[in-house]
Enzyme design. Structure first.
Site, PDB file in Angstrom:
ATOM      1  N   PHE A  62      13.246  82.471-154.028  1.00  0.00           N
ATOM      2  CA  PHE A  62      12.012  83.128-154.363  1.00  0.00           C
ATOM      3  C   PHE A  62      10.898  82.174-154.115  1.00  0.00           C
ATOM      4  O   PHE A  62       9.678  82.565-154.250  1.00  0.00           O
ATOM      5  CB  PHE A  62      11.951  83.583-155.935  1.00  0.00           C
ATOM      6  CG  PHE A  62      13.410  84.659-156.297  1.00  0.00           C
ATOM      7  CD1 PHE A  62      13.709  85.331-155.485  1.00  0.00           C
ATOM      8  CD2 PHE A  62      13.872  84.233-157.513  1.00  0.00           C
ATOM      9  CE1 PHE A  62      15.043  85.962-155.699  1.00  0.00           C
ATOM     10  CE2 PHE A  62      14.793  84.935-157.914  1.00  0.00           C
ATOM     11  CZ  PHE A  62      15.529  85.746-157.034  1.00  0.00           C
ATOM     12  N   PHE A  63      11.147  80.810-153.876  1.00  0.00           N
ATOM     13  CA  PHE A  63       9.976  79.892-153.860  1.00  0.00           C
ATOM     14  C   PHE A  63       9.896  78.647-152.848  1.00  0.00           C
ATOM     15  O   PHE A  63      11.138  78.481-152.374  1.00  0.00           O
ATOM     16  CB  PHE A  63       9.905  79.306-155.471  1.00  0.00           C
ATOM     17  CG  PHE A  63      11.226  78.825-155.958  1.00  0.00           C
ATOM     18  CD1 PHE A  63      12.024  80.031-156.913  1.00  0.00           C
ATOM     19  CD2 PHE A  63      11.933  77.851-155.746  1.00  0.00           C
ATOM     20  CE1 PHE A  63      13.041  79.729-157.422  1.00  0.00           C
ATOM     21  CE2 PHE A  63      13.148  77.555-156.366  1.00  0.00           C
ATOM     22  CZ  PHE A  63      13.647  78.419-157.117  1.00  0.00           C
ATOM     23  N   ALA A  64       8.996  78.480-152.712  1.00  0.00           N
ATOM     24  CA  ALA A  64       8.661  77.267-151.606  1.00  0.00           C
ATOM     25  C   ALA A  64       7.868  76.202-152.563  1.00  0.00           C
ATOM     26  O   ALA A  64       7.095  76.435-153.256  1.00  0.00           O
ATOM     27  CB  ALA A  64       7.936  77.624-150.479  1.00  0.00           C
ATOM     28  N   TRP A  65       8.728  74.773-152.207  1.00  0.00           N
ATOM     29  CA  TRP A  65       7.918  73.625-152.903  1.00  0.00           C
ATOM     30  C   TRP A  65       8.629  72.303-151.957  1.00  0.00           C
ATOM     31  O   TRP A  65       9.585  72.687-151.571  1.00  0.00           O
ATOM     32  CB  TRP A  65       8.076  73.521-154.436  1.00  0.00           C
ATOM     33  CG  TRP A  65       9.574  73.840-155.083  1.00  0.00           C
ATOM     34  CD1 TRP A  65      10.557  74.049-154.258  1.00  0.00           C
ATOM     35  CD2 TRP A  65       9.898  73.598-156.178  1.00  0.00           C
ATOM     36  NE1 TRP A  65      11.623  73.983-155.270  1.00  0.00           N
ATOM     37  CE2 TRP A  65      11.371  73.764-156.501  1.00  0.00           C
ATOM     38  CE3 TRP A  65       9.174  73.222-157.462  1.00  0.00           C
ATOM     39  CZ2 TRP A  65      11.812  73.623-157.766  1.00  0.00           C
ATOM     40  CZ3 TRP A  65       9.859  73.021-158.587  1.00  0.00           C
ATOM     41  CH2 TRP A  65      11.263  73.253-158.695  1.00  0.00           C
ATOM     42  N   ASN A  66       7.824  71.257-152.401  1.00  0.00           N
ATOM     43  CA  ASN A  66       7.832  70.208-151.489  1.00  0.00           C
ATOM     44  C   ASN A  66       7.872  68.902-152.535  1.00  0.00           C
ATOM     45  O   ASN A  66       7.292  69.224-153.761  1.00  0.00           O
ATOM     46  CB  ASN A  66       6.982  70.048-150.390  1.00  0.00           C
ATOM     47  CG  ASN A  66       6.852  71.035-149.422  1.00  0.00           C
ATOM     48  OD1 ASN A  66       7.884  71.445-149.044  1.00  0.00           O
ATOM     49  ND2 ASN A  66       5.481  71.298-149.273  1.00  0.00           N
ATOM     50  N   HIS A  73      -3.337  54.794-152.153  1.00  0.00           N
ATOM     51  CA  HIS A  73      -4.303  54.764-151.058  1.00  0.00           C
ATOM     52  C   HIS A  73      -4.289  55.247-150.020  1.00  0.00           C
ATOM     53  O   HIS A  73      -3.902  54.646-148.666  1.00  0.00           O
ATOM     54  CB  HIS A  73      -4.784  53.182-150.960  1.00  0.00           C
ATOM     55  CG  HIS A  73      -5.138  52.541-152.586  1.00  0.00           C
ATOM     56  ND1 HIS A  73      -6.559  52.249-152.773  1.00  0.00           N
ATOM     57  CD2 HIS A  73      -4.481  52.191-153.247  1.00  0.00           C
ATOM     58  CE1 HIS A  73      -6.597  52.057-153.971  1.00  0.00           C
ATOM     59  NE2 HIS A  73      -5.512  51.739-154.399  1.00  0.00           N
ATOM     60  N   HIS A  77      -9.360  59.106-150.157  1.00  0.00           N
ATOM     61  CA  HIS A  77      -8.952  58.793-151.439  1.00  0.00           C
ATOM     62  C   HIS A  77     -10.067  57.896-152.361  1.00  0.00           C
ATOM     63  O   HIS A  77     -11.018  57.386-151.499  1.00  0.00           O
ATOM     64  CB  HIS A  77      -7.568  57.942-151.119  1.00  0.00           C
ATOM     65  CG  HIS A  77      -7.902  56.407-150.647  1.00  0.00           C
ATOM     66  ND1 HIS A  77      -7.679  56.146-149.407  1.00  0.00           N
ATOM     67  CD2 HIS A  77      -8.026  55.207-151.204  1.00  0.00           C
ATOM     68  CE1 HIS A  77      -7.756  54.839-149.076  1.00  0.00           C
ATOM     69  NE2 HIS A  77      -7.829  54.313-150.340  1.00  0.00           N
ATOM     70  N   HIS A  83      -8.263  48.371-158.702  1.00  0.00           N
ATOM     71  CA  HIS A  83      -7.563  48.151-157.524  1.00  0.00           C
ATOM     72  C   HIS A  83      -7.862  46.650-156.936  1.00  0.00           C
ATOM     73  O   HIS A  83      -7.036  46.079-156.061  1.00  0.00           O
ATOM     74  CB  HIS A  83      -8.192  49.084-156.406  1.00  0.00           C
ATOM     75  CG  HIS A  83      -7.775  48.787-155.003  1.00  0.00           C
ATOM     76  ND1 HIS A  83      -6.630  48.746-154.556  1.00  0.00           N
ATOM     77  CD2 HIS A  83      -8.497  48.931-154.038  1.00  0.00           C
ATOM     78  CE1 HIS A  83      -6.363  48.394-153.257  1.00  0.00           C
ATOM     79  NE2 HIS A  83      -7.654  48.552-152.706  1.00  0.00           N
ATOM     80  N   HIS A 212     -14.755  45.992-151.711  1.00  0.00           N
ATOM     81  CA  HIS A 212     -14.020  46.050-152.588  1.00  0.00           C
ATOM     82  C   HIS A 212     -14.301  45.019-153.637  1.00  0.00           C
ATOM     83  O   HIS A 212     -14.262  45.429-155.069  1.00  0.00           O
ATOM     84  CB  HIS A 212     -12.636  45.718-151.974  1.00  0.00           C
ATOM     85  CG  HIS A 212     -11.932  46.725-151.303  1.00  0.00           C
ATOM     86  ND1 HIS A 212     -12.179  47.074-149.941  1.00  0.00           N
ATOM     87  CD2 HIS A 212     -11.064  47.612-151.636  1.00  0.00           C
ATOM     88  CE1 HIS A 212     -11.585  47.896-149.643  1.00  0.00           C
ATOM     89  NE2 HIS A 212     -10.885  48.388-150.522  1.00  0.00           N
TER      90      HIS A 212
HETATM   91  C1  23J Z   1      -5.165  46.993-150.104  1.00  0.00           C
HETATM   92  C2  23J Z   1      -5.527  45.582-149.654  1.00  0.00           C
HETATM   93  C3  23J Z   1      -6.829  45.649-148.849  1.00  0.00           C
HETATM   94  C4  23J Z   1      -7.610  46.531-148.795  1.00  0.00           C
HETATM   95  C5  23J Z   1      -7.024  47.894-149.107  1.00  0.00           C
HETATM   96  C6  23J Z   1      -5.994  48.012-149.952  1.00  0.00           C
HETATM   97  C7  23J Z   1      -7.808  49.422-148.789  1.00  0.00           C
HETATM   98  O1  23J Z   1      -8.659  49.311-147.907  1.00  0.00           O
HETATM   99  C8  23J Z   1      -7.911  50.277-149.767  1.00  0.00           C
HETATM  100  O2  23J Z   1      -7.407  51.406-149.202  1.00  0.00           O
HETATM  101  O3  23J Z   1      -8.289  50.144-150.767  1.00  0.00           O
HETATM  102  S1  23J Z   1      -8.831  46.581-147.655  1.00  0.00           S
HETATM  103 MN    MN Z   2      -8.060  52.235-151.018  1.00  0.00          MN
END
Ligand code: 23J
Ligand code: MN
Length: 263
Positions: A62-66, A73, A77, A83, A212
């Site tokens: 009855f169902f679809a799922w993945n 990242h 995103h 990070h 970053h």
């Molecule tokens: C990990 C290391 C370096 C970088 C990155 C990830 C990304 O660009 C990210 O997706 O945050 S530059």
């Molecule tokens: Mn990233």
């Protein structure tokens, strides 16, 4: 007007289409371009995989799922402060601890699409931002700032999107002084339409990977692989960029949505 009245009006405008919801997200799947770090980093984030559990068959009538293989990242995103090493110590620097009030905010769209069409290594500087402000108005505290490059038009082809040669990737991004200037305006975060928040050649900047390094040092957020910024005005839209509440997550795919005035 009271906040109650404003939300009532907003609800009506959303229902009538007077305010349009623009999807600033790329499709997340096996063809989504994924970052490839240089060889000196042993591990890389995997390509996205989508595996069927069932689709109205003997495994699930009855169902679809993945189920999925999905790096934090991947695709359109969110980068959380944890990070990057410069943002490692913020208790609210993870996807499950950040303050969601910060995620919904006015967005400043800096159109660099002409420049990047001619030069894929184009860098937006603090002077470039100041010139944009002189034309469109000041960037305010708590706001998003995103760099329009129309790089999403390359997202159907990973090689075109990453645009790498023997010198590494060639894609636009900010200079260190650009990010420093934006941080002086107390922005909430910076967004790019490329694979990450930094330029392809940002490893050679001082500091390396300034978006970053500097954003996360100040507990600010990054957005990558944003789509459809050509459908946003320079000012006047509201961006909702919400990561999944991944436990101690350093980032997450998002459904980036912009509320845009129509007409
Ligand atoms: C990990 C290391 C370096 C970088 C990155 C990830 C990304 O660009 C990210 O997706 O945050 S530059
Ligand atoms: Mn990233």
């Amino acid at each position: 007007m009271s906040s109650t009245d404003i939300l009532k009006t907003l609800g009506g405008m959303l229902a009538s289409g007077g305010i349009e919801v623009v999807d600033c997200t790329g499709v997340l799947g096996p063809d989504t371009p994924i970052l490839k770090l240089p060889e000196d980093f042993a591990k890389n984030t995997p390509k996205v995989e989508i595996h069927k559990i069932s689709e109205y068959d003997e495994d699930g009538p009855f169902f679809a799922w993945n189920w999925m293989v999905l790096g934090e990242h991947s695709g359109t995103h969110f980068d959380a402060p944890h990070h990057w090493i410069t943002g490692r110590d913020y208790p609210d620097g993870y996807t499950d601890t950040l303050n969601v009030q910060r995620l919904v905010a006015p967005v400043n769209v800096i159109d660099c699409s002409k420049e990047t069409e001619e030069n894929p290594d184009f860098l937006l500087t603090a002077d470039g931002v100041r010139a944009w402000e002189a034309e469109h108005g000041e960037i305010g505290a708590g706001e998003w700032v995103v760099m329009r490059t129309d790089w999403d038009k390359r997202a159907h082809d990973e090689d075109l999107f990453l645009n790498a040669d023997e010198d590494g990737p060639h894609s636009p991004g900010p200079t260190p002084d650009c990010i420093e200037y934006l941080l002086s305006k107390k922005i909430v975060g910076w967004g790019s339409q490329c694979i990450g928040t930094d330029a392809g050649q940002a490893g050679g900047m001082e500091p390396p990977y300034p978006a970053h390094n500097l954003l996360h040092k100040e507990n600010c957020f990054g957005l990558a692989s944003l789509a459809n910024l050509d459908r946003l005005p320079p000012k006047g839209a509201i961006l909702i960029a919400a990561p999944l509440k991944i436990q101690r997550g350093t980032g997450s795919p998002i459904r980036a949505l912009a509320l845009v005035p129509k007409g």
